[in-house]
Scaffold this motif. Structure first.
Motif, mmCIF file in Angstrom:
data_model
loop_
_atom_site.group_PDB
_atom_site.id
_atom_site.type_symbol
_atom_site.label_atom_id
_atom_site.label_comp_id
_atom_site.label_asym_id
_atom_site.label_seq_id
_atom_site.Cartn_x
_atom_site.Cartn_y
_atom_site.Cartn_z
ATOM 1 N N SER A 5 0.959 -1.195 -0.064
ATOM 2 C CA SER A 5 -0.096 0.174 0.010
ATOM 3 C C SER A 5 0.941 1.421 0.120
ATOM 4 O O SER A 5 1.713 1.334 1.053
ATOM 5 C CB SER A 5 -0.816 0.182 1.212
ATOM 6 O OG SER A 5 -1.767 -1.190 1.299
ATOM 7 N N LYS A 14 -3.712 8.831 1.111
ATOM 8 C CA LYS A 14 -4.819 8.791 2.244
ATOM 9 C C LYS A 14 -6.007 9.596 2.059
ATOM 10 O O LYS A 14 -5.737 10.490 1.414
ATOM 11 C CB LYS A 14 -4.246 8.903 3.580
ATOM 12 C CG LYS A 14 -5.193 8.396 4.758
ATOM 13 C CD LYS A 14 -4.214 8.694 6.167
ATOM 14 C CE LYS A 14 -5.193 8.330 7.340
ATOM 15 N NZ LYS A 14 -4.575 8.550 8.318
ATOM 16 N N TYR A 15 -6.924 8.965 2.552
ATOM 17 C CA TYR A 15 -8.239 9.879 2.229
ATOM 18 C C TYR A 15 -8.241 11.250 2.415
ATOM 19 O O TYR A 15 -9.107 12.129 1.777
ATOM 20 C CB TYR A 15 -9.471 9.260 2.804
ATOM 21 C CG TYR A 15 -9.467 9.330 4.357
ATOM 22 C CD1 TYR A 15 -10.381 10.488 4.685
ATOM 23 C CD2 TYR A 15 -8.719 8.531 5.350
ATOM 24 C CE1 TYR A 15 -10.190 10.637 6.218
ATOM 25 C CE2 TYR A 15 -8.838 8.680 6.360
ATOM 26 C CZ TYR A 15 -9.612 9.743 6.919
ATOM 27 O OH TYR A 15 -9.649 10.048 8.239
ATOM 28 N N CYS A 38 -2.017 2.153 -4.619
ATOM 29 C CA CYS A 38 -3.378 2.806 -4.039
ATOM 30 C C CYS A 38 -4.444 2.486 -4.607
ATOM 31 O O CYS A 38 -4.803 3.066 -5.791
ATOM 32 C CB CYS A 38 -3.068 4.491 -3.619
ATOM 33 S SG CYS A 38 -4.721 4.862 -3.005
ATOM 34 N N LYS A 99 -2.640 -1.756 4.122
ATOM 35 C CA LYS A 99 -3.195 -0.738 5.204
ATOM 36 C C LYS A 99 -4.314 -1.508 6.062
ATOM 37 O O LYS A 99 -5.551 -1.654 5.318
ATOM 38 C CB LYS A 99 -3.535 0.571 4.636
ATOM 39 C CG LYS A 99 -3.981 1.637 5.877
ATOM 40 C CD LYS A 99 -3.084 1.701 6.561
ATOM 41 C CE LYS A 99 -3.518 2.623 8.074
ATOM 42 N NZ LYS A 99 -3.296 1.799 9.199
ATOM 43 N N SER A 102 -8.490 -0.797 6.166
ATOM 44 C CA SER A 102 -8.863 0.167 5.162
ATOM 45 C C SER A 102 -9.897 -0.640 4.413
ATOM 46 O O SER A 102 -10.211 -1.720 4.118
ATOM 47 C CB SER A 102 -7.809 0.248 4.129
ATOM 48 O OG SER A 102 -8.005 0.559 2.696
#
Length: 146
Positions: A5, A14-15, A38, A99, A102
């Motif tokens: 990841s 990341k979000y 990702c 991750k 997730s």
């Protein structure tokens, strides 16, 4: 070759626009043949984006937007990217470090869809796909099993 990841190596995907850099994963990636992915970005989701959780097999953002299709497409695209990288290097995919928790990469535990931090048994879309293809997958929170 290992699938990793990208957020675990410090890439800001990341979000919330940040990352989940993990020292041992960074060191692992520096000393092993790896492809960084990702799945959420591979599925067309932007960074930053609303957080996403899974409930009843569907993925939705905190804002209610259904992104099940994007996570499913991203899982496929990330897998194809990994296969292509391994083939180009003359290697096979040996495993994945993903991750934890997730909606894409969680292995064994994911958030329950209520956005309250509650974990339930389950796998994210990418983890589920990899396991279905026979790829050993673990998270940054687990001891490597291979």
């Amino acid at each position: 070759m290992y699938i990793v990841s990208a957020c675990l190596t410090g890439q800001n995907c990341k979000y919330n626009g940040g990352n989940n850099e993990c020292g041992w994963v960074v060191r692992f990636a520096q000393s092993h043949s790896c492809v960084l992915v990702c799945p959420e970005n591979c599925g067309g989701l932007p960074t930053p984006r609303p957080p996403v959780e899974i409930s009843d097999g569907r993925a939705a953002g905190r804002d209610g937007t259904d992104v099940t299709g994007e996570l499913a497409a991203g899982a496929e695209a990330a897998y194809e990217t990994a296969l292509a990288a391994a083939e180009a290097a003359g290697e096979s995919v040996e495993g994945a470090i993903l991750k934890a928790n997730s909606p894409s990469c969680g292995c064994g535990k994911i958030y329950d869809g209520t956005f309250t931090g509650r974990l339930i048994d389950g796998d994210g879309f990418f983890a589920k796909l990899l396991k279905g293809k026979g790829v050993a997958a673990t998270t940054e929170e687990e001891v490597l099993k291979w």
